[in-house]
Enzyme design. Structure first.
Site, PDB file in Angstrom:
ATOM      1  CE  LYS A  19     -31.225   1.896 -19.202  1.00  0.00           C
ATOM      2  NZ  LYS A  19     -32.464   2.677 -19.094  1.00  0.00           N
ATOM      3  CB  SER A  20     -36.167  -2.834 -20.998  1.00  0.00           C
ATOM      4  OG  SER A  20     -35.772  -1.678 -21.677  1.00  0.00           O
ATOM      5  NE  ARG A 119     -36.017  11.442 -20.512  1.00  0.00           N
ATOM      6  CZ  ARG A 119     -35.657  10.170 -20.433  1.00  0.00           C
ATOM      7  NH1 ARG A 119     -34.839   9.765 -19.493  1.00  0.00           N
ATOM      8  NH2 ARG A 119     -36.114   9.305 -21.314  1.00  0.00           N
ATOM      9  CG  ASP A 312     -32.505   3.300 -25.726  1.00  0.00           C
ATOM     10  OD1 ASP A 312     -33.006   4.434 -25.850  1.00  0.00           O
ATOM     11  OD2 ASP A 312     -32.950   2.460 -24.916  1.00  0.00           O
TER      12      ASP A 312
HETATM   13  C1  S3P Z   1     -37.536   1.778 -22.442  1.00  0.00           C
HETATM   14  C2  S3P Z   1     -38.157   2.308 -23.538  1.00  0.00           C
HETATM   15  C3  S3P Z   1     -37.556   3.311 -24.409  1.00  0.00           C
HETATM   16  C4  S3P Z   1     -36.049   3.372 -24.242  1.00  0.00           C
HETATM   17  C5  S3P Z   1     -35.644   3.381 -22.805  1.00  0.00           C
HETATM   18  C6  S3P Z   1     -36.145   2.139 -22.092  1.00  0.00           C
HETATM   19  C7  S3P Z   1     -38.259   0.798 -21.599  1.00  0.00           C
HETATM   20  O1  S3P Z   1     -38.097   4.575 -24.115  1.00  0.00           O
HETATM   21  O2  S3P Z   1     -35.526   4.515 -24.894  1.00  0.00           O
HETATM   22  O3  S3P Z   1     -34.232   3.420 -22.691  1.00  0.00           O
HETATM   23  O4  S3P Z   1     -37.613   0.104 -20.784  1.00  0.00           O
HETATM   24  O5  S3P Z   1     -39.482   0.704 -21.729  1.00  0.00           O
HETATM   25  P1  S3P Z   1     -39.482   5.078 -24.784  1.00  0.00           P
HETATM   26  O6  S3P Z   1     -40.528   4.142 -24.376  1.00  0.00           O
HETATM   27  O7  S3P Z   1     -39.707   6.444 -24.230  1.00  0.00           O
HETATM   28  O8  S3P Z   1     -39.195   5.084 -26.252  1.00  0.00           O
END
Ligand code: S3P
Length: 426
Positions: A19-20, A119, A312
């Site tokens: 996803k990221s 959020r 996560d």
């Molecule tokens: C993500 C970073 C994380 C993660 C999120 C995806 C990203 O959040 O929990 O599901 O794609 O950069 P945080 O940066 O708030 O920890």
């Protein structure tokens, strides 16, 4: 949706794209010159929100069954959106896009669903404001809806109080538009996909320990991106394989970047039988196939620098801890309170309903393992990671577990239940 105890899980699964990395491929592709080709893109609701936002800013994005083509227009090629940008449920879209929008020559507004509206966005509004950005929380509560007035940006060195890849990536993207370098120091290293991918696109970044510095504005150039399987999605099959007796599951082509592989390390500490096969690199990201065999687990302590590398996956760790002998302590994880749901409270409430001995703490959970779990009604709070965690937990519990809001898995893993069933799960 209803789940019951299952016989041994056997077979091979290929989890969808990370996803990221999928989000970043669209964003960086839009800011690059030329056509970026993305394969194994995650077509989950969050990443589709990112596509929708960039289309609204004049970027042509083609979707074919095999790939996504992003026709980038360069750093200064975005146009003012004609309506409010809808980020849906996606925190990553919201925070990263704010870094980009802050440096544009137009104004924009963004909004999302009820969860996004709770959020915290102050964590990006504060440092972006220090750079000269103008961002207004329209309800004056530090959350979306947000109005962003494009402004000239200045370089800063920001010491972030949280290890957050979303905060870091937001500031790096804003740094592309600043008049001098932007540096971000985090308390411990969060996922570094932005750094890896931005370098591939031609950005000038330097990493030293937990500090990353980006130089403003060289042109970015289109890339071929193959998105690895998402370790956060693989996590549910790792857990299922470990807790359902007699199981053996092979999960193929999973990204095992060391800033994301904390679950593998913690599972091994708990006694898990995990083998990495066919390890290789592609696009600067490491991959492996993960072979999971059911294992007897014991409790462990999870805290400190490992937390951002499995943030996560902590709901899954809490579930695994119920099947482990002894006590598991999760600490330094207060970030769980501000995810798609308050994952400390929601895990404690739901695991307790299944008979677990769990105490929520200020920064994590204490789980005394070894009690048999029984079916219950689980409120997912429309949090995809909660729904998937309990679908798997139910496979090793007595009786029937009913998951409310089970469809929310579409956020990150649209075919999740089909893939679980393909391994013989009930
Ligand atoms: C993500 C970073 C994380 C993660 C999120 C995806 C990203 O959040 O929990 O599901 O794609 O950069 P945080 O940066 O708030 O920890």
């Amino acid at each position: 949706m209803i789940f019951t105890r299952t016989k041994a899980l056997k077979g091979t699964v290929t989890v969808p794209g990370d996803k990221s990395i999928s989000h970043r491929s669209i964003m960086f592709g839009a800011l690059a010159k030329g056509t970026t080709r993305v394969t194994n893109f995650l077509r989950g609701a969050d990443c589709l929100s990112t596509i929708d936002c960039f289309r609204k800013m004049g970027i042509e994005i083609e979707e074919t069954p095999r790939e996504i083509l992003v026709h980038g227009k360069g750093l200064h090629g975005l146009s003012a959106p004609s309506s409010v940008l809808d980020v849906g449920n996606s925190g990553t879209t919201t925070r990263l896009i704010c870094g980009i929008l802050s440096g544009q020559s137009f104004d924009s507004q963004l909004d999302g669903d009820d969860s996004i509206r709770t959020r915290p966005m102050k964590r990006i509004i504060d440092p972006l404001s220090q750079m000269g950005a103008h961002i207004e929380s329209l309800k004056d509560n530090g959350c979306a809806p947000l109005k962003i007035s494009g402004s000239p940006l200045h370089g800063i060195h920001y010491t972030s109080p949280v290890a957050s890849a979303q905060v870091k990536s937001c500031l790096l993207l804003a740094g592309l538009y600043a008049d001098s370098p932007v540096s971000v120091t985090e308390p411990s290293l969060s996922r570094n996909h932005s750094e890896i991918m931005l370098r591939h696109f031609g950005a000038d970044l330097k990493t030293e320990g937990t500090t990353v510095t980006i130089q403003p504005g060289p042109d970015l150039h289109a890339q071929e991106i193959r998105v690895p399987g998402d370790i956060s999605s693989a996590a549910y099959f790792i857990a299922a394989g470990l807790i359902v007796p007699g199981s053996e599951i092979l999960i193929q082509h999973v990204g095992i970047n060391p800033t994301r592989d904390g679950l593998l390390r913690v599972c091994r500490e708990m006694g898990a039988d995990l083998t990495l096969l066919n390890e290789h690199w592609d696009n600067g990201e490491p991959y492996a196939d993960i072979l999971v065999k059911s294992s007897s687990l014991h409790g462990t302590e999870v805290g400190g620098a490992v937390i951002p590398t499995l943030i996560d996956e902590l709901p899954v760790v809490a579930a695994l801890a119920c099947f482990a002998d002894g006590t598991t302590v999760i600490r330094d994880a207060q970030e769980l309170k501000v995810k798609e749901s308050n994952r400390i409270d929601v895990m404690a409430e739901n695991l307790r309903a299944m008979g677990a001995d769990i105490t929520a703490t200020d920064d994590g959970m204490v789980i005394r393992g070894g009690r048999p779990l029984h079916g219950a009604v689980i409120d997912s709070h429309l949090d995809h990671r909660i729904a998937m965690t309990f679908a798997v937990t139910a496979l090793a519990a007595d009786g029937e577990t009913r998951i409310l809001g089970a469809d929310c898995v579409n956020i990150s893993y649209p075919g999740f239940y089909e893939d679980l069933r393909s391994l013989n799960a009930n």
